[in-house]
Design an enzyme around this catalytic site. Sequence first.
Site, PDB file in Angstrom:
ATOM      1  N   SER A 155      -9.710   7.688   2.045  1.00 22.28           N
ATOM      2  CA  SER A 155     -10.510   6.470   2.207  1.00 22.28           C
ATOM      3  C   SER A 155     -10.246   5.894   3.594  1.00 22.28           C
ATOM      4  CB  SER A 155     -10.100   5.400   1.186  1.00 22.28           C
ATOM      5  OG  SER A 155      -9.849   5.968  -0.054  1.00 22.28           O
ATOM      6  N   GLU A 164       3.433   0.247  -6.089  1.00 22.74           N
ATOM      7  CA  GLU A 164       2.098   0.253  -6.666  1.00 22.74           C
ATOM      8  C   GLU A 164       2.176  -0.019  -8.164  1.00 22.74           C
ATOM      9  OE1 GLU A 164      -0.217   3.863  -6.467  1.00 22.74           O
ATOM     10  OE2 GLU A 164      -1.916   2.698  -5.741  1.00 22.74           O
TER      11      GLU A 164
END
Lengths: 356, 412
Positions: free
Chosen positions: B164, B247
């Site tokens: 990304s 995360e």
Amino acid sequence: MHFGLSEEQRLFGDALRGFLAARVTMEARRAAAESSSLAGFWNGLTELGLPGLLVPEEHGGAGLGLLDAALAAEALGEAAAPTPFLGSAVLAPLALCLLGDPAQQEAHLPAIAAGRVRVAVGLGALTGTTGTCTLRREGERISGSITGLIEPACATHWLLALREGGFALVAADAPEVRIRPRRSLDRLRPLADLDLAGAPAEWLTAGDARRVLDAGRVMLAAETLGAARSMLDQAVAYAGQRRQFGRTIASFQGVKHACADMAAWLEPCRAFLWYAAQAQDAPDPEARMLACQVKAHLDEVGREVARHATEVHGGMGFTELLGLPFWFKRIAANRQLLGGPERCREEAAEAQGLIA
Amino acid sequence: MDLTLSERHRALQAALREFIARYGHLSPPVGGGGGRKRPDRKVLDWQALLIEHGFAARAVPRQYGGYGAEPDVLDAAIITEEFNKAGLSLGIQGQGIRMLVPTLLEVGTEEQRRRWIGPTIRGEVIWAQGYSEPEAGSDLASLRTHARVEDGHFVINGQKIWTSSAHFADMIFLLCRTEPDRPKHLGISYLLVPMTAPGIEVRPLPTMTGHATFNEVFFTEVRVPVDQIVLGRGEGWKVANVTLKHERMLLGDSAKLVHRLHRLRSLLAETVVEGEPLLQKPVWRDRLMRLQGEVLAAKYHQMRLLSEAAQGQAQGQAQGRDSGLGLLVVKYYGSTLAWRLAALAVDALGDAGLPYEPHDEVAEDDAATAWYADWMYDLGLIIGGGSSNIQKNIIAERGLGMPREPKINGSA
């Protein structure tokens, strides 16, 4: 902020689980399924104080809240225990506290806390029953019929909801009553059909009967959660022992993923249940919506877990050799009691003002 | 259960509401799936405002350009909830801010922290994540992009995929094999590489959303100085796991689910078919109510995990005492549910929702396009960051104690 169980609640849960593990053996379940006799078992629960959990201290109870009752119900579901807990320890004391007058509370609550009064419940007037409910008040007496009375075994009284609001409390030995016991899908929670012809009743009318129904739905959700968590534990344990193709079936991804799915559905239900139960005691405008939603959600999750946990057991799950159907049927029956998931979701929508 | 907030947390809530009332109109738009382009002036100004008030980079120390508050999971949850309720942007959420910054704070050198953290949190330096490869997806540690050392430089060759933001990123944090003779997990290093280095080629990878958010990145004899490494040679897997731990502590985002449920309810109330809103038709209402039950479970589950994490933080632990299985199910449960919420929306839009005209600016998308973009992008989130099938392995093995799949002879 503390979102979770207190140390006391953990200890209470552990004590109850210890008692149930020792007393609710597979032999005990099988015997109870045949005889519907609960007396010895109920005495043990009475010693643990279960019937008086919600009864205020001034009436000889522990004065605890719906969250504590839900934890007890979860443990009972986990053990697939035969017990009149729902009616006797939750709905009857709650109905007396919320809708009874001081004299009625004084007359019944101490006897409930002591385990002497055991109450079967018929809430068909409130739940959209698919059976019969033609109960009507005639002065101080009650007439009509109701099917699907819950936990009639060794009940001393019946708590019956009426469409016009409020409850009738009827003594089970009244001569104007005809009772027909029914064996239920869940053999550990028998049912009965009832005909009343002008039976004497006490009337509990000073409050909102729907709050008693809400509490009952939370209890059934708690039981289903406990039963479903037990089924998952049993499936994981069985898969760890059963060998095929030279390895345990627990090492196959197909089996692991089924178990992971069950865990992912169940684990978030615990906090949902805690919150929904707690909300019933507080003046929480979302309490009814939460009670309806937690019941509907656990009805759905329970059905999936009951199916997949049975599948992991293979043919053994389908037979009665391991006793797994006791949990399967507890979950299946709870789904239909006090309103199924479609009914509960519709009431949840109504409680949020979504229906024009 | 005691759900009352402390004095300090109530004060934070009040400050947030005041901030939102005063500055909310300056927020860039949210929704529509994915970072599509470099942050523009509006996004950068909003980010600066958030940092100044302590609503972004809150626990990043002041000497590195952050707000310098003590880390507190409840603070973070309260901020997220208030911004989500108001439908405002939480600021830049790129992989640099979410993953690289906490990693550098934990294991970076002082020089690396001073150089990278400030520009990253302000959105001036955009990072891409160089992890996945065509042959190393779920089995990430088998990655083959490699680097040899030559005159004080790593010389990198290989290929990354699903990258990304690579088409506008300034930097990439990259896992590559530097110790080919060591076991696969111990032969990897974590390098910081400028995207402008000669030998890097970025090719856009069109995705089903129609937005250019994904890329392939090719490395041919790309040189970076040997000090552009986090921890030492062969310690890259360890660094990547530090990142993953951060995360996981994000705990999923039930606020996003709650917000989406509200939007969905409005959509059903406003979509009128043959004179009656869909919300008044029992079939549609039941679907909404069923999803609400699942969202409520996610919402209270997150509150429980937050509370356990806050207690763990008070006792110096990375997570709550009882949170194990609870944490493991969050990503799988949340990503699947988010997708299903969007799925009801596209069903409600019906045939009139089919014109699909995505723009590079989220704000320019019409409502139907935005719902479809969410629906497709969320499928990407089910797959990315450990696909659902991998999540289920992890839940079964770490959460339920089930055995790992037996190794096939020859694989490590």
